[in-house]
Structure formats: structure tokens, C-alpha cells
Write a protein that holds these residues in place. Sequence first.
Motif, short mmCIF file in Angstrom:
data_model
loop_
_atom_site.label_atom_id
_atom_site.label_comp_id
_atom_site.label_asym_id
_atom_site.label_seq_id
_atom_site.Cartn_x
_atom_site.Cartn_y
_atom_site.Cartn_z
N ALA A 31 0.81 -1.15 -0.05
CA ALA A 31 0.06 0.04 -0.08
C ALA A 31 0.78 1.49 0.13
O ALA A 31 0.67 2.16 -0.98
CB ALA A 31 -1.04 -0.09 1.15
N SER A 32 2.04 1.35 0.81
CA SER A 32 2.82 2.33 0.91
C SER A 32 3.95 2.61 -0.50
O SER A 32 3.65 3.84 -0.85
CB SER A 32 3.80 2.18 2.02
N ILE A 33 3.87 1.39 -1.14
CA ILE A 33 4.59 1.58 -2.53
C ILE A 33 3.66 2.32 -3.28
O ILE A 33 4.04 3.52 -4.05
CB ILE A 33 4.82 0.41 -3.14
N CYS A 34 2.48 2.09 -3.70
CA CYS A 34 1.31 2.56 -4.34
C CYS A 34 1.12 4.01 -4.01
O CYS A 34 0.86 4.88 -4.95
CB CYS A 34 0.16 1.77 -4.37
N ALA A 35 0.95 4.32 -2.84
CA ALA A 35 0.63 5.63 -2.25
C ALA A 35 1.89 6.88 -2.54
O ALA A 35 1.69 7.84 -3.00
CB ALA A 35 0.27 5.70 -0.72
N ASP A 36 2.91 6.15 -2.39
CA ASP A 36 4.37 6.91 -2.85
C ASP A 36 4.37 7.24 -4.25
O ASP A 36 4.88 8.37 -4.39
CB ASP A 36 5.36 6.25 -2.07
N VAL A 38 1.95 8.34 -6.06
CA VAL A 38 1.31 9.33 -6.42
C VAL A 38 1.53 10.59 -5.32
O VAL A 38 1.36 11.67 -5.92
CB VAL A 38 -0.47 9.24 -6.66
N ASP A 39 2.11 10.39 -4.45
CA ASP A 39 2.52 11.44 -3.50
C ASP A 39 3.60 12.23 -4.14
O ASP A 39 3.50 13.60 -3.73
CB ASP A 39 3.14 11.00 -2.19
N ASP A 40 4.30 12.06 -5.01
CA ASP A 40 5.41 12.67 -5.83
C ASP A 40 4.61 13.72 -6.47
O ASP A 40 5.10 14.99 -7.02
CB ASP A 40 6.23 11.73 -6.66
N ASP A 41 3.41 13.34 -6.81
CA ASP A 41 2.68 14.34 -7.80
C ASP A 41 1.57 15.31 -6.83
O ASP A 41 2.22 16.27 -6.49
CB ASP A 41 1.84 13.59 -8.79
N LYS A 42 0.28 15.03 -6.62
CA LYS A 42 -0.33 15.93 -6.17
C LYS A 42 -1.42 15.13 -5.12
O LYS A 42 -2.71 15.27 -5.37
CB LYS A 42 -1.22 16.57 -7.06
N ALA A 43 -1.16 14.07 -4.62
CA ALA A 43 -2.14 13.20 -4.13
C ALA A 43 -2.93 14.00 -2.86
O ALA A 43 -2.45 14.55 -1.82
CB ALA A 43 -1.61 12.02 -3.31
N GLY A 44 -4.19 13.98 -3.18
CA GLY A 44 -5.17 14.98 -2.03
C GLY A 44 -5.57 14.11 -0.91
O GLY A 44 -6.20 14.58 -0.05
N VAL A 45 -5.38 12.77 -1.26
CA VAL A 45 -6.01 11.73 -0.27
C VAL A 45 -5.09 10.74 0.28
O VAL A 45 -4.33 10.36 -0.38
CB VAL A 45 -7.11 11.18 -0.85
N ASP A 46 -5.00 10.61 1.65
CA ASP A 46 -4.06 9.54 2.22
C ASP A 46 -4.50 8.13 1.75
O ASP A 46 -5.57 7.67 2.20
CB ASP A 46 -3.80 9.75 3.67
N LEU A 47 -3.84 7.55 0.58
CA LEU A 47 -4.44 6.28 0.06
C LEU A 47 -3.66 5.07 0.81
O LEU A 47 -4.41 3.98 0.76
CB LEU A 47 -3.97 6.32 -1.35
#
Length: 138
Positions: A31-36, A38-47
Motif C-alpha cells: 500500500a505504501s508503494i502505491c501511495a508513494d 502518487v505522493d510525488d505528484d498531487k495526492a490529495g487523499v491519504d491512500l
Amino acid sequence: MQMVPNQVEAATASTTLNRTMAVADLPSTLASICADAVDDDKAGVDLAKPISVYLSRYGEPTAFNCFILDQSDSAKIYLSLTCLAVFDGGSPGSFAVTSTLLKACLNLSNKDTLSTIAQVFGRFGPPSDSPYYLRVLL
């Protein structure tokens, strides 16, 4: 992602992570690999948390594909597709996780791109902010 021409940007990256962890920690790691991704871009939600909860239901995941759409900017749609494969690392609690990431950004101010999106997907209102999951069984 490749059906819509004239992408503003697209990038593909592949990495292999070798980690030692308990089997129970595998869902949160994926899960952290997937969330990371998009975090580099503009993730507006903690996934990371909802993805981890979802994966925890299935025991020891060996493969997981995570497709994320983010339209926090109304003029663009950010797409992220992360494909993960888990392999035994050779010793107890050791895993190798191969991650392939494809990112793209659709520019909605481009009328040709907007027209192609409408032809492929149709028109619909925005979904709520809650993550959605799709499971395909073959």
C-alpha cells in the motif's frame, strides 16, 4: 492510458525492492508503494491506509495492480498505474517486491484530448472522494 493521444507527460519506471518483514506487514508495504507513487505528484487523499485494509483481507498478496486517478487540478487528470509482484526472498520473512509504475497526465484544456476521453468513457459527474476498488476475476 495509451488510447488518449497528446499526453502532457508520461513516464514509466521499474524497481525491485528487497525487504525483510513479517508476512502480516506485506499489505501495508504494498500500500505504501502505491501511495508513494502518487505522493510525488498531487495526492490529495491519504491512500495508504484504505489500500492496506483492502489488501489485508486477502492474506499474503503475491500481485497487486493499483490504478489511481487524481483530478485535484480541474484542468488535468493525473493517472498512476502501479503493478506489484511479490517473490520469496530466499530466507524467512524476506521478500522481493518488483514495482512497475506508469504515470500520465491528461490535459483537459486540450479540446482533442477532451473529445477523445468523452468518446472512450462517455460523460459523467465526479465521484465522491472515497477510494473505489475493482476486482477482476479471470
